[in-house]
Scaffold this active site. Sequence first.
Site, mmCIF file in Angstrom:
data_model
loop_
_atom_site.group_PDB
_atom_site.id
_atom_site.type_symbol
_atom_site.label_atom_id
_atom_site.label_comp_id
_atom_site.label_asym_id
_atom_site.label_seq_id
_atom_site.Cartn_x
_atom_site.Cartn_y
_atom_site.Cartn_z
ATOM 1 N N SER A 106 39.821 44.405 49.384
ATOM 2 C CA SER A 106 40.557 44.910 48.233
ATOM 3 C C SER A 106 39.624 45.248 47.076
ATOM 4 O O SER A 106 38.746 46.089 47.199
ATOM 5 C CB SER A 106 41.625 43.888 47.843
ATOM 6 N N ASP A 119 42.276 50.387 43.622
ATOM 7 C CA ASP A 119 41.242 49.453 44.043
ATOM 8 C C ASP A 119 40.734 49.872 45.415
ATOM 9 O O ASP A 119 41.109 50.925 45.934
ATOM 10 C CB ASP A 119 41.766 48.014 44.038
ATOM 11 N N ASP A 138 41.248 49.100 48.508
ATOM 12 C CA ASP A 138 42.161 49.400 49.620
ATOM 13 C C ASP A 138 43.433 50.083 49.157
ATOM 14 O O ASP A 138 44.357 50.276 49.948
ATOM 15 C CB ASP A 138 42.483 48.132 50.419
ATOM 16 N N ASP A 179 46.021 49.357 47.357
ATOM 17 C CA ASP A 179 47.358 48.769 47.305
ATOM 18 C C ASP A 179 47.782 48.476 45.868
ATOM 19 O O ASP A 179 48.871 47.961 45.632
ATOM 20 C CB ASP A 179 47.464 47.515 48.179
#
EC number: 5.4.2.10
Length: 444
Positions: free
Chosen positions: A101, A240, A242, A244
């Site tokens: 992340s 960010d 990833d 999400d």
Amino acid sequence: MGRLFGTDGVRGLANTELTAELALQIASAAATVLASADSGRATAVVGRDPRASGEMLEAAVVAGLTSAGVDVLNVGVLPTPAVAYLTAELDAALGVMISASHNPMPDNGIKIFAAGGHKLDDEVEDRIESVAVGTTTKRAPTGAGIGRVRVVSDAADRYLQHLATALSHRLDGLTVVVDCAHGAASAVAPTAYRAAGANVIAINAQPDGLNINDNCGSTHLESLQKAVVEHGADLGLAHDGDADRCLAVDAGGSLVDGDAIMTVLALGMRDTGELVDNTLVATVMSNLGLHIAMREAGISLITTAVGDRYVLEGLRAGGFTLGGEQSGHVVLPAFGTTGDGILTGLRLMGRMAQTGRPIAELASAMTTLPQVLVNVRVADKRAVAASPVVLDAVAAAERTLGDQGRVLLRPSGTEQLVRVMVEAADLDLAQRLADKLASTVASV
């Protein structure tokens, strides 16, 4: 050894704490737990963010899954919410996302989704961990029983088509700067926003495996704020590693955080009748200003523990349609089973286009109260947080604040820390009370 699973999967320094051997064990255990009840041949979706160690860990995860007799559908570099969506879309027994992340590049992580793209509850994680670290052996498949690997070449297109169905309003005329954090959003986020009609200026969208989250993205907004002002854009969006989560920047370069984004979306969904029971779900870390704004708007606010998994549980329990975190994880269950930063960006800009109002004006429905957070390192976080001396100090601070502020004291989910948070209309008062509480915590 401590618990492998944290608040969002298994995470650690790649090749030291999170090794290829451990990744293989976790993947094999996840296959055992999540695919064992399936009739016939089970499949698993595997994706990753672009950090260099993801290549090594992907190979280990694929080996673990196939050695357990599960076929792998490899979707390559895609955001976490894309892997969750494709797990459901491709009718897989489980999905695995390899990402840390917003963490620095040397870290990595493994996030696991159950069938339907849903995050795992604690009980299932415990079962997987028990299999992964246990000594029990089982008969391994051989010959045709070993899993096979197939690359899903249209995975990104499938995800983009899904995002298009969530668009509430065309974005023609809007100019947005999007910071992709040199991460998993680098290709799909600009494509999604352009397809919706926006004029897109993409920055930090050249991942090389080593530069993910490096002074960019949702944890480092400076370059985005500068670019928005320089280009005269209507707003900026920061993802960010990833993708999400999503934070925003208004035309003047000021932050629009997750609480403000939820305010904009909640008011819009209330007006269109999409906000079930006029209820928003957020964590205890959301600013008191969000509580006040929702109360004034006639919207109920349900709070959960920190972590988007707990927001998801709250949403599912009540059948609600909007939830999220101050950090920018926003969940819209009608369109996804987890936080989706690109979806959030589309819906936020859709509200701007629909109303013709700038994001700063829309976000002004919420006033953020000053918030002070102090982390105190302790020997036993749970014992200290439950200490009568600490609880008495918290009660005294709450009496001082009355209904003009709040105190939140909680053990960290990952470290031996007690987090002391105080919100008040006056910053100096919040700081004094937080410092006093932190001193009490440290003395216990």
